[in-house]
Motif scaffolding. Sequence first.
Motif, PDB file in Angstrom:
ATOM      1  N   PRO A  37      43.599  10.796 -48.018  1.00 17.77           N
ATOM      2  CA  PRO A  37      44.512  11.930 -48.231  1.00 17.77           C
ATOM      3  C   PRO A  37      43.962  12.977 -49.184  1.00 17.77           C
ATOM      4  N   TRP A  40      41.529  15.036 -47.105  1.00 22.95           N
ATOM      5  CA  TRP A  40      42.320  15.824 -46.153  1.00 22.95           C
ATOM      6  C   TRP A  40      42.949  17.032 -46.834  1.00 22.95           C
ATOM      7  N   SER A  41      43.459  16.824 -48.047  1.00 28.62           N
ATOM      8  CA  SER A  41      44.189  17.900 -48.732  1.00 28.62           C
ATOM      9  C   SER A  41      43.273  18.995 -49.258  1.00 28.62           C
ATOM     10  N   HIS A  94      47.058  14.612 -37.879  1.00 28.69           N
ATOM     11  CA  HIS A  94      46.672  15.121 -39.190  1.00 28.69           C
ATOM     12  C   HIS A  94      46.164  16.559 -39.128  1.00 28.69           C
ATOM     13  N   TRP A  98      48.271  19.506 -41.139  1.00 33.81           N
ATOM     14  CA  TRP A  98      47.547  20.055 -42.282  1.00 33.81           C
ATOM     15  C   TRP A  98      48.075  21.448 -42.601  1.00 33.81           C
ATOM     16  N   ARG A 105      52.449  20.625 -48.612  1.00 36.03           N
ATOM     17  CA  ARG A 105      51.453  19.622 -48.239  1.00 36.03           C
ATOM     18  C   ARG A 105      51.928  18.177 -48.420  1.00 36.03           C
ATOM     19  N   TYR A 109      51.984  15.525 -45.315  1.00 39.05           N
ATOM     20  CA  TYR A 109      51.189  14.299 -45.259  1.00 39.05           C
ATOM     21  C   TYR A 109      52.085  13.077 -45.067  1.00 39.05           C
ATOM     22  N   ALA A 113      51.972  10.297 -42.152  1.00 38.63           N
ATOM     23  CA  ALA A 113      51.891   8.864 -42.426  1.00 38.63           C
ATOM     24  C   ALA A 113      52.976   8.101 -41.683  1.00 38.63           C
ATOM     25  N   LEU A 152      50.763   8.411 -52.369  1.00 40.30           N
ATOM     26  CA  LEU A 152      50.090   9.144 -51.293  1.00 40.30           C
ATOM     27  C   LEU A 152      50.486  10.615 -51.305  1.00 40.30           C
ATOM     28  N   VAL A 156      47.902  14.443 -52.542  1.00 43.79           N
ATOM     29  CA  VAL A 156      47.609  15.671 -51.803  1.00 43.79           C
ATOM     30  C   VAL A 156      48.128  16.901 -52.547  1.00 43.79           C
ATOM     31  N   TRP A 160      46.090  15.709 -58.087  1.00 51.41           N
ATOM     32  CA  TRP A 160      45.493  14.488 -57.552  1.00 51.41           C
ATOM     33  C   TRP A 160      44.479  13.820 -58.479  1.00 51.41           C
TER      34      TRP A 160
END
Length: 387
Positions: A37, A40-41, A94, A98, A105, A109, A113, A152, A156, A160
């Motif tokens: 994650p 991805w973020s 995903h 996004w 965000r 996410y 999930a 999680l 993101v 983080w």
Amino acid sequence: MRHDLVLPMLLILASILVGAVAWSGHVLLFPIALGFPILWSISRTRTVAAFVASGYFLSASRGLPQGVAAFYSSDIWPGLLLWLCAALGFVVTHSILWTANPINRPFRYLLAAVIMAIPPLGIMGWAHPVTAAGILFPGSGWWGLGFMSAGLASLVTRAWPVVAIALACHWLWSAAVWTDPRLPEGWHGIDLKMGASLGREAGLQRQRDLIAAVRGATGDGARFVVLPESALGFWTRTVERLWKSASGSADATVIAGAAVVDPEGYDNVLVAIDSKGGRILYRERMPVPGSMWQPWRSWLGRVGGARADFFANPVVSIGASRAAPLICYEQLIVWPILQSMLYDPNFVVAVGNGWWTERTSIIAIQRAAAIAWARLFAKPLVLSFNM
């Protein structure tokens, strides 16, 4: 190399590494999946996010092409096709969800999930980072799942780095005091090394060999003995009578994998056998898509393939206890175990027949995932696999 390509390439390479290490079959490495994650973020475009998701998922499920080739005794191409098709749902989900907006965000996410945890896309929801909850928050049950979800979502956000450091410290502490789930009292799971012959070679001698293995376990004091998926082959009256007579007057119950066949297809099941006879204990909710579960057959007016019972029989009664059964593929996805835990079973029974996974980490990942979920909910665990 152009500077604006450096970061995307590093993110993609990092996602491949995260998938490979987290899903290597070592239970304490699952928290590395939380790197996905983050990667991805911080992707700057939807395209980069798609490649990051691809790298993570394909790396995590890297054993599939070789496993499919072994299962069908074919070349690598059918396995590669299934591997790419399986990744498609994860990558598309995903990619669509996004966003460059940091406010939205976390919600995006978490939605991704959830989508990858429940049917229909959850059917292919392998390598789910939420599996790490059992390592980070062992024994905390649904609260731990909530903490993991919050973690999680926080990974993101712009905060983080702080969240990652906190989770890493918690991971180190958990690893330092880690213990595997215990066996339920009076239970014994038998691992076999019979390869592809298990379930296919159903002659009298094979049944006698299995009966001898069970007697060895009961001789050591076990009252419930578990054999792997497909151990008995086809479940018939003849097989039932053989095992019933072998039980004699012993006060022991055998839980074994078998297949129940009818003109429309078959069910992958667990049966319970004692001196009184046998009964179907559990019908697999989610057989392996493609190789076992083939829903397109009915769409084309054809028969065959394993049936998926989806949300049926999440727990089963065995003696005075209730168990959460997981057969093979069900250990790799999220919703079967969570559905079972809604009913607060006394323990988990996880079986598999992984002869086709030789030289891959699939069996190790299945076992590790079962251990992680059992530890999250503080449940004893019985494992039985054929290799």
